[in-house]
Design an enzyme around this catalytic site. Structure first.
Site, short mmCIF file in Angstrom:
data_model
loop_
_atom_site.label_atom_id
_atom_site.label_comp_id
_atom_site.label_asym_id
_atom_site.label_seq_id
_atom_site.Cartn_x
_atom_site.Cartn_y
_atom_site.Cartn_z
N TYR A 1 0.84 -1.20 0.00
CA TYR A 1 0.00 0.00 0.00
C TYR A 1 0.88 1.25 0.00
O TYR A 1 0.70 2.15 -0.84
CB TYR A 1 -0.91 -0.02 1.22
CG TYR A 1 -1.92 1.09 1.31
CD1 TYR A 1 -1.55 2.38 1.66
CD2 TYR A 1 -3.27 0.85 1.07
CE1 TYR A 1 -2.48 3.41 1.76
CE2 TYR A 1 -4.21 1.88 1.16
CZ TYR A 1 -3.81 3.14 1.50
OH TYR A 1 -4.74 4.15 1.60
N CYS A 2 1.83 1.31 0.92
CA CYS A 2 2.69 2.49 1.03
C CYS A 2 3.67 2.58 -0.14
O CYS A 2 4.05 3.68 -0.56
CB CYS A 2 3.43 2.49 2.36
SG CYS A 2 2.36 2.77 3.79
N VAL A 3 4.09 1.43 -0.68
CA VAL A 3 4.93 1.45 -1.88
C VAL A 3 4.17 2.11 -3.02
O VAL A 3 4.71 2.95 -3.76
CB VAL A 3 5.38 0.03 -2.27
CG1 VAL A 3 6.12 0.05 -3.60
CG2 VAL A 3 6.28 -0.57 -1.20
#
Length: 391
Positions: free
Chosen positions: A122-124
């Site tokens: 998600y954060c990538v």
């Protein structure tokens, strides 16, 4: 959407039919019009929608939309525990968003690389898209997303990404590839994302990108997301939040990497609220168990080593084992937390706030150990340079 959202922040005030707006303003409108869908991604706890927010939650939401350009779901998921929400927002704002000596693009690179190391897709996705939007090309973001850091063409970018990717390792970390003057900002971003990655892995899906957009392919969907996040990432954010002032407190030794940077040190001091959350919601023996494993440098459990967690929590009283399992997994391998561990804990502690308290405390405990090791690496480099200069 602007007219219907009359109870929230009046973000469309001044807009008139037929008025032409730039891409930055359009990105802002799209981000805020879709915030309802983003909030629906939160699992295990009931989200607090903007129109229902009061008190400190309302204050934080307004600051987020003003400074981040949208309601950041990884922060908003903390809303059941308002003091923890404020601490999380302050840490993210002052390390990633606020202007300093390090560029926003560099910080987004670190955020994405740390997220790769923590297996947080998600954060990538989010920070790779922001990096693409700032850089005007998805070359570096695509390489990061594929975990092919050695293929980054620029040597300086490659060294920083390697450092960030390995920042959570117990040993074998690269030498910090930056000057001590930049340490508070870069270690700050790394610590913030070691915290956030763990919370996101538990409470959010693998990607913020809607399924129809993902079907276009990773590269194309990242470029589309970049058109939204790039303009928002260029917004000027002045250091120093306007949250209520904190009483003066000395920073703990494991947070000394923030010393000398007033606004980041203030944000770090606010994480005392997360310590307090642990004291009120995490059993003493569970906290002791988690900290013992973190200080020992216990490696994250592999796919076939789940028995190690079971063995570790077996020493706890039966009533603490569900909390111990969830806290230990959060700290050591958040990507392995499943509905089973969450529901086992909720059977004993059903309140949303208690679940946020426990997972945020365990996430921060792990992130603080990372910061402690990264600062030790920086001190070792400085001492080596002094010694070499004296020869």
């Amino acid at each position: 959407a602007a007219q219907r959202d009359s109870r929230g922040v009046s973000w469309a005030k001044g807009m008139t039919p037929g008025r032409t707006i730039g891409i930055g303003a359009m990105a802002l409108l799209i981000a805020r019009a879709t915030r309802g869908a983003a909030m629906r991604q939160i699992r295990y706890v009931a989200p607090v929608p903007p129109h229902a927010a009061t008190g400190l939650v309302r204050t934080v939401y307004r600051q987020m939309e003003r400074d981040f350009g949208m309601l950041a779901t990884p922060v908003a998921l903390h809303a059941a525990a308002p003091d923890v929400l404020a601490a999380c927002w302050s840490l993210l704002r002052e390390t990633l968003l606020a202007q300093g000596t390090v560029s926003r693009a560099t910080k987004e690179l670190v955020a994405a690389a740390v997220s790769v190391g923590n297996a947080c897709p998600y954060c990538v996705d989010v920070h790779g898209a922001a990096l693409t939007g700032l850089a005007g090309t998805d070359r570096d973001a695509a390489v990061l997303a594929a975990d092919r850091i050695d293929d980054l063409p620029d040597a300086g970018t490659r060294a920083l990404a390697r450092w960030a990717r390995a920042s959570g390792q117990i040993e074998g970390r690269p030498t910090p590839p930056f000057a001590p003057a930049d340490a508070a900002e870069l270690i700050g971003v790394a610590v913030a994302f070691h915290y956030l990655n763990r919370m996101v892995n538990i409470f959010l899906p693998d990607s913020p990108v809607p399924a129809p957009m993902r079907r276009l392919g990773a590269d194309r969907s990242r470029r589309m997301a970049a058109r939204l996040l790039g303009p928002l990432a260029r917004r000027r954010v002045v250091p120093g939040t306007v949250l209520p002032p904190l009483p003066p407190e000395a920073s703990p030794p494991d947070l000394a990497w923030a010393d000398g940077h007033a606004t980041i040190a203030d944000a770090v001091a606010r994480t005392a609220a997360i310590d307090a959350a642990g004291e009120r919601s995490v059993p003493v023996r569970v906290r002791s168990l988690v900290l013992t494993h973190l200080v020992r440098g216990t490696a994250p459990p592999g796919p076939t080593e789940r028995h190690r967690i079971t063995e570790a929590v077996a020493e706890l009283p039966p009533g603490d084992r569900a909390a111990g399992e969830l806290a230990l997994l959060t700290a050591l391998a958040s990507y392995r937390v499943t509905e089973r561990e969450v529901e086992a804990f909720r059977q004993q502690q059903p309140a949303d706030a208690t679940l946020i308290d426990l997972t945020s405390w365990a996430s921060l405990a792990a992130a603080r150990q990372v910061g402690l090791r990264l600062r030790a690496d920086l001190v070792a480099v400085s001492e080596a340079r002094v010694e070499e200069a004296g020869r």
